[in-house]
Design a protein around this motif. Structure first.
Motif: not given
Length: 248
Positions: A70-78
């Motif tokens: 399983q793959l999980h992505k967490i976006p990171v703000p600038a």
């Protein structure tokens, strides 16, 4: 003559009615049929055991039981790139060593990607790691966010100040100032009394703690947004916290 006609008509009617009765078949009632079936069942020999063949299933291997990776992505703000880079080893180490996951920062999509592998044993490891990284991205310290990996009963909650009361301009700024207090005093007091961690990011409020403690902190912050003086809010949360401590 009339008498003969009457007798003939009566005889004809009687013959017709007899033909009608002969044409209908008599149907047995359902009660009698049911009673007969029950009587027949009493006489049957039901003591003999019925052999039931159990299905035989081979054991499933651990890989098939876990399923695909399983793959999980967490976006990171600038504005969190630099803190993420500075604290990368503190984030990387517990995810790989304790949770046994694979982690990387994708420079193209600007996401922290978490993936399970063969060494991953705990099913909830991916969720814990995602909550840990998300807490750091929201602004919590690494040491505080690590509690999400070590403890199971901790949660994250986020809400906007304008969700409590639609404020604009200076009114919104004053509400945020009431939450923070002079030098952050009010925020620190709420954190210490309710045993939570609070992050103020513009109009967003993020709370980290157990369910009951988050509820107490959220109530205190909502009262401050609505205009209650800090001294009154302090008294209320201290009373609620003391009652909660007495229960446990």
């Amino acid at each position: 003559m009339d008498a003969d006609k009457n007798t003939d008509s009566k005889a004809a009617a009687a013959a017709e009615s007899k033909d009608d009765t002969d044409s209908f078949t008599k149907v047995k009632s359902k009660k009698t049929q049911k009673r007969k079936r029950e009587q027949d069942g009493v006489g049957m020999d039901t003591d003999e055991p019925v052999a039931v063949k159990r299905p035989q299933f081979p054991p499933i291997s651990g890989d098939r039981l876990r399923g695909p990776d399983q793959l999980h992505k967490i976006p990171v703000p600038a504005h969190r790139y630099t803190p993420l880079k500075d604290n990368w080893m503190k984030i990387f180490t517990p995810i790989v060593e304790k949770l046994q996951l694979q982690v990387r920062f994708n420079l193209k999509t600007r996401n922290v990607e978490l993936k399970t592998c063969k060494e991953t044993e705990d099913i909830s490891a991916l969720t814990k790691a995602a909550d840990f990284v998300k807490a750091f991205v929201l602004g919590f310290e690494v040491e505080d966010a690590l509690a999400l990996i070590r403890l199971d009963e901790l949660f994250l909650e986020s809400f906007d100040v304008t969700d409590v009361k639609p404020l604009k301009g200076d009114h919104l700024s004053r509400a945020i100032g009431r939450i923070a207090g002079k030098g952050g005093k009010t925020k620190f007091t709420i954190e210490n009394v309710t045993k939570t961690r609070i992050v103020l990011a513009d109009t967003k409020v993020h709370i980290l703690g157990s369910f009951q403690n988050i509820k107490m902190a959220r109530t205190a912050i909502c009262n401050l947004i609505l205009g209650s003086p800090p001294s009154k809010v302090y008294g209320n949360i201290r009373v609620v916290a003391s009652r909660a401590a007495e229960r446990f």
